[in-house]
Scaffold this active site. Structure first.
Site, PDB file in Angstrom:
ATOM      1  N   HIS A 139      44.319 -38.039  31.836  1.00 56.69           N
ATOM      2  CA  HIS A 139      45.310 -37.504  32.776  1.00 56.69           C
ATOM      3  C   HIS A 139      44.772 -37.619  34.197  1.00 56.69           C
ATOM      4  CE1 HIS A 139      47.076 -34.865  29.316  1.00 56.69           C
ATOM      5  NE2 HIS A 139      47.441 -36.137  29.245  1.00 56.69           N
ATOM      6  N   GLU A 176      47.101 -39.585  41.417  1.00 55.54           N
ATOM      7  CA  GLU A 176      46.607 -40.657  42.275  1.00 55.54           C
ATOM      8  C   GLU A 176      47.468 -40.851  43.516  1.00 55.54           C
ATOM      9  OE1 GLU A 176      44.236 -43.504  39.105  1.00 55.54           O
ATOM     10  OE2 GLU A 176      46.250 -44.126  39.717  1.00 55.54           O
ATOM     11  N   HIS A 216      52.167 -48.270  27.375  1.00 52.00           N
ATOM     12  CA  HIS A 216      52.079 -47.088  28.232  1.00 52.00           C
ATOM     13  C   HIS A 216      50.883 -47.157  29.172  1.00 52.00           C
ATOM     14  CE1 HIS A 216      48.672 -45.748  25.907  1.00 52.00           C
ATOM     15  NE2 HIS A 216      48.745 -44.490  26.261  1.00 52.00           N
ATOM     16  N   ALA A 244      46.816 -49.542  29.862  1.00 55.63           N
ATOM     17  CA  ALA A 244      45.943 -50.648  29.485  1.00 55.63           C
ATOM     18  C   ALA A 244      45.476 -50.507  28.041  1.00 55.63           C
ATOM     19  CB  ALA A 244      44.750 -50.701  30.430  1.00 55.63           C
ATOM     20  N   GLY A 245      45.261 -49.272  27.601  1.00 51.96           N
ATOM     21  CA  GLY A 245      44.763 -49.045  26.244  1.00 51.96           C
ATOM     22  C   GLY A 245      43.247 -49.125  26.207  1.00 51.96           C
TER      23      GLY A 245
END
Length: 397
Positions: free
Chosen positions: A163, A166, A326, A328-329
């Site tokens: 989480h 930014e 959702h 880069a993983g």
């Protein structure tokens, strides 16, 4: 790329990833999901990796059933993004004060507000549905009701792990605000309660993996779970909206002379269930680490704390159940990242970003994630890029 089909017991596994590049444990999870009697389709996103319950980066479409562990314990986790009227030229050379002000305004990690945030104090915040939302808490599982006060003071807080909050700049020089969070502790406790209930039901005793226990339609257990699931998804949405309001408030105060304005918020869940129709069937679609990418849907696909974030528009690919990745993983576990990388590596990989660079966030180092550009190149038939952002401030718990 278009998808690759891998055989599955009940349905083929459609993969927007090279099956050979996916770790064995994740491929086994996908094969296990494909054995479920209720499943009608399984799509795998390019950020796929092993997860608790079900594979992260998977879209599971079932008829008259839903698997609570496949949704995961951070029900409604997702992202929000807002483009501001500020430009890169408005930003100071030293961004440490801005980061500090954000951290003062928004609790991170296990932190919470001293008292519930009053959204009515924020300019333009839509508060109309909040009374009804909290009223529906009376219907949640008895085992979790004692957490109401904690849930109220955690609304508008970040959490930990991947989480983040930014401040970013796009390729045109516009400043964006983005954040990633979910339903906090209340979502976790609701999920764990219902996963426990599901695992004890008779129809789940013969499954290949007890984490794939499901609720089936027209049962009291399914009705109870769906009530709590949708409530937690709504909590996550409000949580992000309040955090974004707090973040905007910081920006207004820090850039008074520039008088910043804000475009409408883009927000998307990526751990959730939705009722959708495909091939003439009403299905319950679980996106575990995937966003909805119907035609024209705006979404957010982040990389890591030192790489790019993409604002995207969905292309409505029904083979993927109108979904996209959702993020880069992860390409390695948190423990593996801590063994592999040092704080010096973190400093190097986050150069130019005002952020934590201590041992507490080494597991979030960019090198622990797949390259976001590669992930984006594997889903050109799922989304088109609207904007590419590069963070200059990153706040983590």
């Amino acid at each position: 790329m278009s998808y690759v089909e891998v055989p599955g017991a009940q349905v083929p596994i459609r993969m927007w990833a090279d099956p050979g590049s996916v770790e064995d444990a994740a491929m086994q999870q996908l094969r296990n999901v494909a054995t479920l009697p209720w499943i009608k389709g399984l799509a795998v996103m390019p950020d796929v990796h092993f997860g608790k319950g079900a594979t992260v980066g998977s879209v599971i479409a079932m008829k008259d059933a839903v698997c609570p562990a496949a949704v995961g314990v951070d029900i409604g986790c997702g992202m929000s993004a807002v483009r501001t009227s500020l430009t890169a030229n408005d930003l100071p050379g030293d961004l440490s004060r801005l980061r500090s002000k954000i951290e003062q305004a928004i609790p991170v990690g296990r932190g919470m507000h001293d008292s519930p945030v009053d959204p009515g104090t924020f300019h333009g915040f839509a508060t109309a549905g909040l009374d009804g939302f909290w009223g529906r808490f009376e219907g949640v599982a008895e085992a979790v009701k004692f957490r109401r006060e904690r849930a109220m003071v955690q609304m508008g807080t970040l959490g930990a792990g991947n989480h983040h909050l930014e401040v970013s700049v796009d390729s045109d020089g516009s400043v964006w605000l983005t954040l990633h969070s979910g339903s906090r502790n209340i979502g976790k406790e609701l999920a764990e309660h219902h996963i426990g209930v599901a695992q004890k039901l008779p129809h789940n005793q013969g499954l290949v993996d007890r984490d794939l226990a499901v609720f089936v339609s027209d049962t009291p257990q399914m009705a109870a779970y769906r009530h709590d699931l949708y409530w937690a998804q709504e909590y996550a949405k409000y949580n992000r909206a309040i955090m974004m309001a707090l973040l905007k408030d910081v920006v207004r105060k820090e850039f008074k002379k520039a008088k910043p304005t804000f475009e409408p918020e883009i927000s998307c869940h990526h751990n959730y269930v939705a009722e959708e129709r495909y091939d003439g069937m009403d299905l319950l679609v679980t996106r575990k680490g995937a966003i909805r990418a119907n035609t024209g849907d705006l979404g957010i696909i982040p990389g890591s704390m030192g790489t790019a974030t993409y604002i995207v528009k969905g292309l409505g690919n029904e083979k993927a159940f109108n979904s996209a990745s959702h993020g880069a993983g992860r390409r390695m576990s948190r423990n593996a990242a801590k063994r592999r990388f040092s704080t010096r590596d973190l400093e190097e990989q986050t150069r130019g970003v005002e952020c934590r660079k201590d041992s507490g966030v080494v597991d979030e180092i960019p090198g622990a994630y797949k390259p976001i550009e590669q992930v984006m190149s594997q889903q050109t038939d799922l989304v088109e890029v609207v904007a590419k952002l590069k963070q200059v401030v990153c706040v983590k718990g």
